[in-house]
Design a protein around this motif. Structure first.
Motif, PDB file in Angstrom:
ATOM      1  N   SER A  23     -20.791  -1.322  45.091  1.00  0.00           N
ATOM      2  CA  SER A  23     -21.496  -0.026  45.112  1.00  0.00           C
ATOM      3  C   SER A  23     -22.598   0.008  44.059  1.00  0.00           C
ATOM      4  O   SER A  23     -23.716   0.464  44.328  1.00  0.00           O
ATOM      5  CB  SER A  23     -20.509   1.108  44.815  1.00  0.00           C
ATOM      6  OG  SER A  23     -19.621   1.266  45.880  1.00  0.00           O
ATOM      7  N   ARG A  27     -26.864   0.094  44.489  1.00  0.00           N
ATOM      8  CA  ARG A  27     -27.626   1.181  43.873  1.00  0.00           C
ATOM      9  C   ARG A  27     -28.687   0.667  42.914  1.00  0.00           C
ATOM     10  O   ARG A  27     -29.776   1.215  42.836  1.00  0.00           O
ATOM     11  CB  ARG A  27     -26.669   2.143  43.152  1.00  0.00           C
ATOM     12  CG  ARG A  27     -25.911   3.045  44.141  1.00  0.00           C
ATOM     13  CD  ARG A  27     -24.630   3.564  43.520  1.00  0.00           C
ATOM     14  NE  ARG A  27     -23.953   4.552  44.352  1.00  0.00           N
ATOM     15  CZ  ARG A  27     -23.217   4.258  45.443  1.00  0.00           C
ATOM     16  NH1 ARG A  27     -23.092   3.011  45.838  1.00  0.00           N
ATOM     17  NH2 ARG A  27     -22.628   5.232  46.126  1.00  0.00           N
ATOM     18  N   SER A 168     -17.961  11.823  50.932  1.00  0.00           N
ATOM     19  CA  SER A 168     -18.602  10.524  51.133  1.00  0.00           C
ATOM     20  C   SER A 168     -19.680  10.295  50.093  1.00  0.00           C
ATOM     21  O   SER A 168     -20.660  11.040  50.011  1.00  0.00           O
ATOM     22  CB  SER A 168     -19.214  10.456  52.532  1.00  0.00           C
ATOM     23  OG  SER A 168     -20.154   9.407  52.601  1.00  0.00           O
ATOM     24  N   ALA A 169     -19.489   9.242  49.307  1.00  0.00           N
ATOM     25  CA  ALA A 169     -20.494   8.899  48.294  1.00  0.00           C
ATOM     26  C   ALA A 169     -21.775   8.424  48.956  1.00  0.00           C
ATOM     27  O   ALA A 169     -22.854   8.551  48.386  1.00  0.00           O
ATOM     28  CB  ALA A 169     -19.952   7.818  47.377  1.00  0.00           C
ATOM     29  N   GLN A 170     -21.651   7.886  50.160  1.00  0.00           N
ATOM     30  CA  GLN A 170     -22.864   7.437  50.848  1.00  0.00           C
ATOM     31  C   GLN A 170     -23.719   8.628  51.253  1.00  0.00           C
ATOM     32  O   GLN A 170     -24.932   8.610  51.081  1.00  0.00           O
ATOM     33  CB  GLN A 170     -22.489   6.593  52.069  1.00  0.00           C
ATOM     34  CG  GLN A 170     -21.815   5.284  51.651  1.00  0.00           C
ATOM     35  CD  GLN A 170     -21.415   4.417  52.814  1.00  0.00           C
ATOM     36  OE1 GLN A 170     -21.611   4.779  53.971  1.00  0.00           O
ATOM     37  NE2 GLN A 170     -20.855   3.261  52.517  1.00  0.00           N
ATOM     38  N   ASP A 316     -11.489   2.242  49.905  1.00  0.00           N
ATOM     39  CA  ASP A 316     -11.684   0.861  50.387  1.00  0.00           C
ATOM     40  C   ASP A 316     -10.440  -0.004  50.221  1.00  0.00           C
ATOM     41  O   ASP A 316     -10.435  -1.170  50.624  1.00  0.00           O
ATOM     42  CB  ASP A 316     -12.870   0.224  49.659  1.00  0.00           C
ATOM     43  CG  ASP A 316     -14.186   0.856  50.099  1.00  0.00           C
ATOM     44  OD1 ASP A 316     -14.238   1.427  51.201  1.00  0.00           O
ATOM     45  OD2 ASP A 316     -15.151   0.798  49.322  1.00  0.00           O
ATOM     46  N   LYS A 343     -14.934   2.586  59.314  1.00  0.00           N
ATOM     47  CA  LYS A 343     -15.390   1.632  58.292  1.00  0.00           C
ATOM     48  C   LYS A 343     -15.914   0.374  58.996  1.00  0.00           C
ATOM     49  O   LYS A 343     -16.240   0.433  60.182  1.00  0.00           O
ATOM     50  CB  LYS A 343     -14.237   1.321  57.328  1.00  0.00           C
ATOM     51  CG  LYS A 343     -13.861   2.514  56.450  1.00  0.00           C
ATOM     52  CD  LYS A 343     -14.966   2.833  55.480  1.00  0.00           C
ATOM     53  CE  LYS A 343     -14.664   4.081  54.678  1.00  0.00           C
ATOM     54  NZ  LYS A 343     -15.837   4.536  53.924  1.00  0.00           N
TER      55      LYS A 343
END
Ligand code: S3P
Length: 429
Positions: A23, A27, A168-170, A316, A343
């Motif tokens: 992640s 970024r 959701s971090a996305q 995950d 996923k």
């Protein structure tokens, strides 16, 4: 198709590091690319997914040296310095790559097309396309922009106050990146807290990000200043060894320099609840992220329940957690985890199928699983469904199975952890 054969193992022993956090690696190439100045990154994850993100940023005009190594030099172009890519941007297998870039590209002054492999092209993109459109983005694609390939005609954006139906971090990160290019303030409220690497990195680069309860806000037009970044080891990669050492008698393993951001440590909490012998020491910070060395020793596990707020913090790790549950005393129940269906594969179906083949009684729910633990698994042929984490989970399962386990389509492991088998073999002595 690559297959890996695994047999029962003796105790796992030794000290390892795992590769850089996926992640954070995604970024840093995006945020470093729109920052001003030179960012030096060490510990970058050299895996297919993150290299694809770096290549996409290069296609957008960012200068990145050191691709294919763990040390990158990113010469940032500033907020308005990216340029129209000549070709389609291919993010391969990565949901993070494509969804974060959608946010970054929505407010540019040029046209771009994003796509990925067969798995990524099946995954839902409306979760970012819809709120980005509310901000004024011009996004089209297959099924009306629900699936990749996605085409974005850069446009003027305005800040919105978005209540996300999913943690959701996305989604959150995509909107935060779009928020840099929007007039006014962009706020995102999630139902539960997802990983906060974007917020931490943006602050480290000098942006002002407000946070109140489950709402994160950013004002448009802020400048980002480049910095020095050390990427911690990925706890999602370490998780395979946390479970391996917990299930194989006599094991004693130390994993060094692992990121322990509290939005990611669900796996440690869950395994401890199951009776695992896990100890964190040498706690410190790598810049804006907390890190520790982790010692894990064999301990008999008992079944547990994972649901609610623990789910996004463990998101995950469910494939490998299913293996821990399958070898625990009693039942392990996973609920509120419907996201696992979308996923890299349908992870509920993939884990249920493989574990059934290994002799485990499983009940499948739309949002989870019930797993009845056994003492030893039966070696079997397990399909990975082109999913790196499913493949790695069944390889670990094979260490505690009678007879040979054959895991299919293991080439997918290189999307996140190319060195996985070498690390595992080094612990076998
Ligand atoms: C990620 C967020 C999670 C996670 C994925 C990486 C990220 O996805 O499953 O592997 O880097 O932001 P969601 O945000 O869609 O839950």
């Amino acid at each position: 198709m690559k297959t890996i054969k695994v047999n029962i193992t003796k105790a796992l022993k030794g000290e390892i590091t795992v590769s850089g956090d996926k992640s954070i690696s995604h970024r840093i190439v995006m945020i470093g690319g729109i920052a001003e100045g030179r960012t030096r990154v060490t510990g970058f994850l050299t895996a297919e997914d993150t290299i694809n993100s770096a290549r996409a940023m290069i296609s957008l005009g960012a200068e990145i040296e050191g691709i294919g190594t763990e040390t990158l030099i990113i010469k940032g172009k500033g907020l308005r310095g990216l340029s129209e890519p000549e070709n389609i941007l291919d993010l391969g297998n990565s949901g993070t790559g494509i969804r974060l870039l959608m946010g970054l590209l929505a407010g540019q002054s040029f046209f771009s097309v994003l796509t990925g492999d067969a798995s990524l092209r099946k995954r839902p993109m409306a979760r970012v396309a819809e709120p980005l459109r509310q901000m004024g983005a011009n996004i089209t694609g297959r099924e009306g922009g629900k699936k990749a390939p996605i085409a974005i005609t850069g446009s003027k954006l305005k800040g919105i106050d978005y209540k996300s139906p999913i943690a959701s971090a996305q989604v959150k990160s995509s909107l935060l990146l779009a928020g840099f290019y929007a007039d006014g303030e962009t706020s995102i409220t999630e139902p539960m807290k997802s990983r906060d690497h974007t917020e931490r990195m943006l602050r480290f680069f000098g942006a002002e990000i407000k946070e109140k309860d489950l709402t994160v806000s950013i004002k448009g037009g802020q400048r980002l200043n480049a910095g020095e970044i050390v990427v911690p080891g990925d706890i999602s990669s370490a998780a395979f060894f946390l479970v391996a050492a917990s299930i194989v008698e006599g094991s004693d393993v130390v994993i060094k320099d692992v990121g322990i951001n509290p939005t990611r440590t669900g796996i440690i909490e869950v395994l401890k609840n199951m009776g695992a012998d896990i100890e964190l020491f040498n706690k410190r910070d790598f810049g804006f992220e907390p890190v520790a060395d982790i010692r894990v020793r064999y301990a008999p596990l008992k079944g547990t329940t994972v649901s609610g707020g623990l789910v996004p913090r463990t998101i995950d790790e469910f494939p490998i957690l299913c293996i821990a549950g399958a070898l625990a005393d009693g039942e392990t129940i996973i609920r509120d985890a419907k996201e696992l269906r979308v996923k890299e594969s349908d992870r509920i179906a993939a884990m249920a199928e493989g574990l059934r083949r290994m002799g485990v009684e499983i009940e499948e729910f739309e949002d989870g699983l019930r797993i009845v633990g056994v003492e030893r698994l039966n070696g079997a042929r397990c399909r990975s469904y082109s999913d790196h984490r499913v493949a790695m989970a069944f390889i670990i399962a094979g260490l505690k199975a009678d007879g040979e386990t054959v895991v299919e389509d293991t080439e997918w492991i290189s999307t996140s952890f190319p060195d996985f088998m070498n690390k595992l073999n080094s612990l076998k002595g």
